[in-house]
Scaffold this motif. Structure first.
Motif, PDB file in Angstrom:
ATOM      1  N   LEU A 135       0.845  -1.187   0.000  1.00 33.20           N
ATOM      2  CA  LEU A 135       0.000   0.000   0.000  1.00 33.20           C
ATOM      3  C   LEU A 135       0.886   1.244   0.000  1.00 33.20           C
ATOM      4  O   LEU A 135       2.102   1.146   0.164  1.00 33.20           O
ATOM      5  CB  LEU A 135      -0.911  -0.021   1.227  1.00 33.20           C
ATOM      6  CG  LEU A 135      -1.885  -1.201   1.290  1.00 33.20           C
ATOM      7  CD1 LEU A 135      -2.574  -1.257   2.649  1.00 33.20           C
ATOM      8  CD2 LEU A 135      -2.912  -1.129   0.169  1.00 33.20           C
ATOM      9  N   PRO A 136       0.312   2.434  -0.186  1.00 27.87           N
ATOM     10  CA  PRO A 136       1.149   3.649  -0.206  1.00 27.87           C
ATOM     11  C   PRO A 136       1.923   3.828   1.103  1.00 27.87           C
ATOM     12  O   PRO A 136       1.399   3.612   2.195  1.00 27.87           O
ATOM     13  CB  PRO A 136       0.130   4.772  -0.399  1.00 27.87           C
ATOM     14  CG  PRO A 136      -1.047   4.120  -1.049  1.00 27.87           C
ATOM     15  CD  PRO A 136      -1.108   2.742  -0.487  1.00 27.87           C
ATOM     16  N   SER A 137       3.174   4.206   0.979  1.00 25.64           N
ATOM     17  CA  SER A 137       3.966   4.592   2.151  1.00 25.64           C
ATOM     18  C   SER A 137       3.577   6.004   2.560  1.00 25.64           C
ATOM     19  O   SER A 137       3.102   6.799   1.739  1.00 25.64           O
ATOM     20  CB  SER A 137       5.459   4.543   1.826  1.00 25.64           C
ATOM     21  OG  SER A 137       5.857   3.238   1.465  1.00 25.64           O
ATOM     22  N   VAL A 138       3.758   6.318   3.834  1.00 23.28           N
ATOM     23  CA  VAL A 138       3.477   7.673   4.314  1.00 23.28           C
ATOM     24  C   VAL A 138       4.754   8.246   4.911  1.00 23.28           C
ATOM     25  O   VAL A 138       5.600   7.517   5.444  1.00 23.28           O
ATOM     26  CB  VAL A 138       2.329   7.690   5.354  1.00 23.28           C
ATOM     27  CG1 VAL A 138       1.056   7.158   4.745  1.00 23.28           C
ATOM     28  CG2 VAL A 138       2.688   6.894   6.596  1.00 23.28           C
ATOM     29  N   ARG A 139       4.893   9.557   4.808  1.00 20.03           N
ATOM     30  CA  ARG A 139       6.084  10.247   5.312  1.00 20.03           C
ATOM     31  C   ARG A 139       5.644  11.472   6.100  1.00 20.03           C
ATOM     32  O   ARG A 139       4.768  12.217   5.663  1.00 20.03           O
ATOM     33  CB  ARG A 139       7.003  10.655   4.153  1.00 20.03           C
ATOM     34  CG  ARG A 139       7.565   9.462   3.409  1.00 20.03           C
ATOM     35  CD  ARG A 139       8.324   9.868   2.142  1.00 20.03           C
ATOM     36  NE  ARG A 139       8.896   8.700   1.477  1.00 20.03           N
ATOM     37  CZ  ARG A 139       8.227   7.911   0.651  1.00 20.03           C
ATOM     38  NH1 ARG A 139       6.956   8.164   0.386  1.00 20.03           N
ATOM     39  NH2 ARG A 139       8.815   6.861   0.099  1.00 20.03           N
ATOM     40  N   TYR A 140       6.253  11.657   7.264  1.00 25.11           N
ATOM     41  CA  TYR A 140       5.931  12.800   8.101  1.00 25.11           C
ATOM     42  C   TYR A 140       7.077  13.014   9.078  1.00 25.11           C
ATOM     43  O   TYR A 140       8.019  12.212   9.151  1.00 25.11           O
ATOM     44  CB  TYR A 140       4.593  12.602   8.828  1.00 25.11           C
ATOM     45  CG  TYR A 140       4.472  11.314   9.610  1.00 25.11           C
ATOM     46  CD1 TYR A 140       4.845  11.239  10.952  1.00 25.11           C
ATOM     47  CD2 TYR A 140       3.966  10.159   9.012  1.00 25.11           C
ATOM     48  CE1 TYR A 140       4.726  10.070  11.673  1.00 25.11           C
ATOM     49  CE2 TYR A 140       3.845   8.973   9.726  1.00 25.11           C
ATOM     50  CZ  TYR A 140       4.221   8.928  11.057  1.00 25.11           C
ATOM     51  OH  TYR A 140       4.105   7.765  11.765  1.00 25.11           O
ATOM     52  N   ARG A 141       6.994  14.087   9.841  1.00 28.50           N
ATOM     53  CA  ARG A 141       8.019  14.390  10.849  1.00 28.50           C
ATOM     54  C   ARG A 141       7.612  13.771  12.176  1.00 28.50           C
ATOM     55  O   ARG A 141       6.456  13.825  12.583  1.00 28.50           O
ATOM     56  CB  ARG A 141       8.181  15.898  11.020  1.00 28.50           C
ATOM     57  CG  ARG A 141       8.679  16.618   9.791  1.00 28.50           C
ATOM     58  CD  ARG A 141      10.155  16.389   9.553  1.00 28.50           C
ATOM     59  NE  ARG A 141      11.003  17.061  10.540  1.00 28.50           N
ATOM     60  CZ  ARG A 141      12.321  16.980  10.548  1.00 28.50           C
ATOM     61  NH1 ARG A 141      12.957  16.263   9.629  1.00 28.50           N
ATOM     62  NH2 ARG A 141      13.036  17.618  11.476  1.00 28.50           N
ATOM     63  N   SER A 142       8.588  13.136  12.835  1.00 25.43           N
ATOM     64  CA  SER A 142       8.340  12.534  14.136  1.00 25.43           C
ATOM     65  C   SER A 142       9.606  12.637  14.969  1.00 25.43           C
ATOM     66  O   SER A 142      10.694  12.304  14.493  1.00 25.43           O
ATOM     67  CB  SER A 142       7.940  11.057  13.974  1.00 25.43           C
ATOM     68  OG  SER A 142       7.780  10.440  15.239  1.00 25.43           O
ATOM     69  N   GLU A 143       9.475  13.117  16.168  1.00 25.77           N
ATOM     70  CA  GLU A 143      10.619  13.255  17.071  1.00 25.77           C
ATOM     71  C   GLU A 143      11.723  14.098  16.433  1.00 25.77           C
ATOM     72  O   GLU A 143      12.909  13.871  16.654  1.00 25.77           O
ATOM     73  CB  GLU A 143      11.161  11.872  17.460  1.00 25.77           C
ATOM     74  CG  GLU A 143      10.125  10.968  18.102  1.00 25.77           C
ATOM     75  CD  GLU A 143      10.609   9.538  18.269  1.00 25.77           C
ATOM     76  OE1 GLU A 143      11.837   9.304  18.139  1.00 25.77           O
ATOM     77  OE2 GLU A 143       9.780   8.652  18.522  1.00 25.77           O
ATOM     78  N   GLY A 144      11.313  15.072  15.632  1.00 29.89           N
ATOM     79  CA  GLY A 144      12.269  15.962  14.987  1.00 29.89           C
ATOM     80  C   GLY A 144      12.968  15.370  13.782  1.00 29.89           C
ATOM     81  O   GLY A 144      13.893  15.989  13.233  1.00 29.89           O
ATOM     82  N   LEU A 145      12.544  14.176  13.339  1.00 29.89           N
ATOM     83  CA  LEU A 145      13.182  13.508  12.205  1.00 29.89           C
ATOM     84  C   LEU A 145      12.144  13.148  11.155  1.00 29.89           C
ATOM     85  O   LEU A 145      10.938  13.055  11.438  1.00 29.89           O
ATOM     86  CB  LEU A 145      13.880  12.218  12.678  1.00 29.89           C
ATOM     87  CG  LEU A 145      14.998  12.369  13.710  1.00 29.89           C
ATOM     88  CD1 LEU A 145      15.433  10.989  14.194  1.00 29.89           C
ATOM     89  CD2 LEU A 145      16.178  13.127  13.130  1.00 29.89           C
ATOM     90  N   ASP A 146      12.600  12.947   9.917  1.00 27.46           N
ATOM     91  CA  ASP A 146      11.717  12.429   8.879  1.00 27.46           C
ATOM     92  C   ASP A 146      11.415  10.970   9.176  1.00 27.46           C
ATOM     93  O   ASP A 146      12.301  10.199   9.555  1.00 27.46           O
ATOM     94  CB  ASP A 146      12.386  12.538   7.502  1.00 27.46           C
ATOM     95  CG  ASP A 146      12.546  13.979   7.054  1.00 27.46           C
ATOM     96  OD1 ASP A 146      11.702  14.814   7.451  1.00 27.46           O
ATOM     97  OD2 ASP A 146      13.497  14.270   6.318  1.00 27.46           O
ATOM     98  N   LYS A 147      10.157  10.578   8.998  1.00 33.14           N
ATOM     99  CA  LYS A 147       9.750   9.201   9.251  1.00 33.14           C
ATOM    100  C   LYS A 147       9.018   8.656   8.038  1.00 33.14           C
ATOM    101  O   LYS A 147       8.137   9.317   7.485  1.00 33.14           O
ATOM    102  CB  LYS A 147       8.845   9.119  10.480  1.00 33.14           C
ATOM    103  CG  LYS A 147       8.427   7.693  10.853  1.00 33.14           C
ATOM    104  CD  LYS A 147       7.666   7.682  12.181  1.00 33.14           C
ATOM    105  CE  LYS A 147       7.318   6.271  12.618  1.00 33.14           C
ATOM    106  NZ  LYS A 147       6.648   6.239  13.940  1.00 33.14           N
TER     107      LYS A 147
END
Length: 310
Positions: free
Chosen positions: A89-101
């Motif tokens: 399925l599509p991957s998701v990307r966002y900021r978490s704990e000050g890092l790219d996730k």
């Protein structure tokens, strides 16, 4: 990534870990589904008390862990659901704990549930219809993943198609080519493939005729306690044989197993895998498969639904 020889164990090959200077969190999870009596489906959501949210089960990769292995492991740990991965399925990307996730997701068919115990990470699990799940999740990106799952036809068969591991150079082997064995790097690849093959819970293992193909499935066969069945339909062209004839045979074999809803792992060869996948997909593309590599295939009936490169 290009494999490298492990300096600690000469003769063993490994995929190097990412440069520690790359600040990114990698995680994986799944949309786990089960059928309902009215021919619908329910999907699984988990509640995390620390965040106070409802989300899809997921978690961080362990060092050196394959994302698909992590996805199935995290689903089992968070939702107490044993599941078979099917379609990426599509991957998701966002900021978490000050890092790219980055979180990779697969649709997964639940094959076992029960015994959930609330904990500090997850204190509740709910199985809901897709529409209800989309209303309950806390994040828009979870809705996007659920929407992609809802648009899929139901997968009825899942299998792994792999290419044999590294077997040295043909010019360095004095015997018949069908007898050429795996080299140390190839055995390392075969052992790395075994846990991935186990994820689809195959009931049968098929191999092309050459020794290196059979050996590539040996670790999985030992882990699963299954025999390896030799299928000439998975072989590369012999002298005087047309390549198209062989790619058609591979595609036909995979389709027949899928039509019977069989869960299968098959080892074939580099000259026929790309053509077989092109036939199954119905369009040209990059289906070149490195030695020790492979594909997660999902079918609906006898039609290929998705091919995910491992």
């Amino acid at each position: 990534m290009v494999e490298e020889e492990d300096p600690a164990v000469p003769g063993r090959w490994r995929t190097p870990l990412p440069d520690v200077g790359v600040a990114e969190i990698r995680a994986a999870g799944g949309v786990v589904w089960r059928p309902t009596p009215d021919d619908g489906v329910q999907v699984c959501l988990v509640h995390r008390p620390w965040y106070g949210d409802w989300t899809l089960p997921k978690g961080k990769l362990e060092p050196g862990e394959h994302a698909l292995l992590a996805a199935v492991r995290e689903v089992a740990e968070e939702a107490d659901a044993q599941a078979v991965p099917q379609v990426r399925l599509p991957s998701v990307r966002y900021r978490s704990e000050g890092l790219d996730k980055t979180v990779d997701y697969w649709s997964m068919r639940a094959v076992g549930t029960g015994g959930f115990q609330p904990g500090t990470e997850v204190d509740d699990v709910r199985w809901l219809g897709v529409d209800d799940a989309m209303r309950l999740v806390s994040y828009p990106h979870d809705n996007q993943v659920l929407a992609a799952f809802a648009a899929l036809p139901r997968a009825t068969a899942t299998m792994l198609l792999v290419r044999h591991g590294h077997a040295g150079r043909r010019l360095d082997w004095s015997g018949p080519d069908t007898g050429r064995p795996l080299d140390p790097r190839g055995w390392s690849q075969a052992h790395a493939l075994a846990p991935l093959i186990a994820l689809v819970r195959p009931t049968r293992l098929f191999s092309a005729s050459p020794r290196r193909c059979v050996q590539t499935l040996d670790p999985a066969a030992a882990q699963l306690d299954l025999p390896i069945e030799i299928s000439g339909d998975l072989d590369e062209p012999r002298a005087g044989q047309q390549a198209d004839e062989c790619t058609l045979a591979v595609a036909a074999a995979l389709t027949a197993w899928a039509a019977n809803s069989e869960s299968v792992a098959a080892c074939s060869q580099g000259k026929v895998i790309p053509g077989a996948l092109e036939r199954l997909v119905g369009q040209s593309g990059d289906y070149a498969t490195g030695k020790g590599g492979g594909w997660l295939l999902a079918f609906t009936g006898d039609r290929l639904l998705a091919a995910d490169r491992l």
